[in-house]
Design a protein around this motif. Structure first.
Motif, PDB file in Angstrom:
ATOM      1  N   ARG A 144       5.498   7.494   3.477  1.00  0.00           N
ATOM      2  CA  ARG A 144       4.687   8.515   4.367  1.00  0.00           C
ATOM      3  C   ARG A 144       5.069   9.413   5.562  1.00  0.00           C
ATOM      4  NH1 ARG A 144       1.260   4.114   2.637  1.00  0.00           N
ATOM      5  NH2 ARG A 144       2.075   2.969   4.611  1.00  0.00           N
TER       6      ARG A 144
ATOM      7  N   ASP B 112       0.867  -1.110   0.071  1.00  0.00           N
ATOM      8  CA  ASP B 112      -0.170  -0.090   0.031  1.00  0.00           C
ATOM      9  C   ASP B 112       0.812   1.313  -0.059  1.00  0.00           C
ATOM     10  OD1 ASP B 112      -1.670   1.929   0.317  1.00  0.00           O
ATOM     11  OD2 ASP B 112      -2.831   1.074   2.150  1.00  0.00           O
TER      12      ASP B 112
ATOM     13  N   SER C 119       0.050   4.308  -0.565  1.00  0.00           N
ATOM     14  CA  SER C 119      -0.904   5.667  -0.359  1.00  0.00           C
ATOM     15  C   SER C 119      -0.251   6.607   0.318  1.00  0.00           C
ATOM     16  CB  SER C 119      -2.197   5.152   0.417  1.00  0.00           C
ATOM     17  OG  SER C 119      -3.071   4.126  -0.445  1.00  0.00           O
ATOM     18  N   GLY C 120      -0.109   7.916  -0.054  1.00  0.00           N
ATOM     19  CA  GLY C 120       0.796   9.001   0.596  1.00  0.00           C
ATOM     20  C   GLY C 120       2.200   9.054   0.290  1.00  0.00           C
TER      21      GLY C 120
ATOM     22  N   PRO D 104      -2.115   8.673  -4.258  1.00  0.00           N
ATOM     23  CA  PRO D 104      -3.691   8.932  -3.754  1.00  0.00           C
ATOM     24  C   PRO D 104      -3.938   7.976  -2.696  1.00  0.00           C
ATOM     25  CG  PRO D 104      -3.919   8.508  -5.989  1.00  0.00           C
ATOM     26  CD  PRO D 104      -2.498   8.346  -5.904  1.00  0.00           C
ATOM     27  N   SER D 105      -5.030   7.876  -2.053  1.00  0.00           N
ATOM     28  CA  SER D 105      -5.500   7.050  -0.989  1.00  0.00           C
ATOM     29  C   SER D 105      -5.902   5.743  -1.848  1.00  0.00           C
ATOM     30  CB  SER D 105      -6.736   7.183  -0.161  1.00  0.00           C
ATOM     31  OG  SER D 105      -6.623   8.501   0.484  1.00  0.00           O
ATOM     32  N   ASN D 106      -5.688   4.376  -1.288  1.00  0.00           N
ATOM     33  CA  ASN D 106      -5.995   3.043  -1.968  1.00  0.00           C
ATOM     34  C   ASN D 106      -5.372   2.886  -2.940  1.00  0.00           C
ATOM     35  OD1 ASN D 106      -8.103   2.992   0.036  1.00  0.00           O
ATOM     36  ND2 ASN D 106      -9.370   4.093  -1.126  1.00  0.00           N
ATOM     37  N   THR D 107      -3.850   3.360  -3.247  1.00  0.00           N
ATOM     38  CA  THR D 107      -2.873   2.913  -4.081  1.00  0.00           C
ATOM     39  C   THR D 107      -2.153   1.975  -3.676  1.00  0.00           C
ATOM     40  OG1 THR D 107      -2.651   5.279  -4.843  1.00  0.00           O
ATOM     41  CG2 THR D 107      -1.203   3.596  -5.671  1.00  0.00           C
TER      42      THR D 107
END
Length: 213
Positions: free
Chosen positions: A97, A33, A35-36, A48-51
């Motif tokens: 992140r 994951d 995301s971020g 983006p979210s859920n990548t």
């Protein structure tokens, strides 16, 4: 998780399509994951979210996703970045992140980096991942012109691999003149018709004549 391929200086096209791209690869046997996560340096992009990158799969970022899809077909394009990759040289970072660098490379078109990736149509490929990504020896020019965004590098027979610049004389006075010697070290003849000899791919282009073997 690595930046596995960089098309930073594609050749100019008559159709005007922009084929710059970055390829990411998840070598783990499980999904990641991202995301971020962020790409920074010559270009900017925040995932983006859920990548999610599936196990042992590729994801692509492009300057113009529609152009890349139109030329290469079905490619897992995650999004488009802001800015353009610098020709000649540039730096790219993949940050997690917490803004820690997961991967960082400062590429170049100058030796010992592969010259074919700087405007000759090839991409820059992470060919020896056991070496540091900052080591030019870790990178190679793609086997095929255009690279292979979203897919594993396609290795195949290249008839020109056995042809090298074997000798050159660059500083002469008449009656001696400059020369460049090519050598084919294989046991098979190699046709060079249409190949280009150059010290600057955008301007000084000598086209090897037809029927040159």
């Amino acid at each position: 998780l690595v930046i596995s391929e960089i098309m930073y200086h594609p050749t100019n096209r008559v159709d005007g399509k922009i084929l710059e791209y970055l390829e990411l690869y998840n070598s783990n046997p499980f999904y990641e994951d991202i995301s971020g996560f962020r790409i920074t340096g010559q270009v900017e992009f925040t995932f983006p979210s859920n990548t999610v990158l599936s196990a042992r799969s590729y994801g692509v970022l492009a300057a113009a996703p529609a152009d890349v899809q139109g030329v290469y077909g079905s490619v897992n394009i995650i999004g488009s970045y802001t800015g353009l990759l610098a020709n000649r040289s540039g730096t790219l970072r993949l940050l997690n992140r917490e803004d820690a660098a997961v991967f960082e490379v400062s590429y170049s078109g100058d030796p010992p980096w592969p010259a074919a990736a700087d405007g000759a149509g090839h991409s820059l490929v992470l060919a020896r991942s056991s070496l540091s990504e900052g080591n030019p020896a870790a990178w190679a020019a793609s086997e095929v012109v255009g690279g292979s965004p979203g897919f594993a590098e396609q290795a195949g027979p290249n008839p020109y691999d056995s042809v090298v610049i074997n000798e050159l004389l660059a500083h002469t006075d008449p009656p001696d003149y400059d020369f460049i010697e090519l050598f084919n070290y294989s046991s098979s003849a190699v046709g060079l018709s249409g190949c280009i000899l150059t010290d600057k791919a955008t301007t000084n282009r000598f086209f090897i004549p037809t029927n040159t073997v």
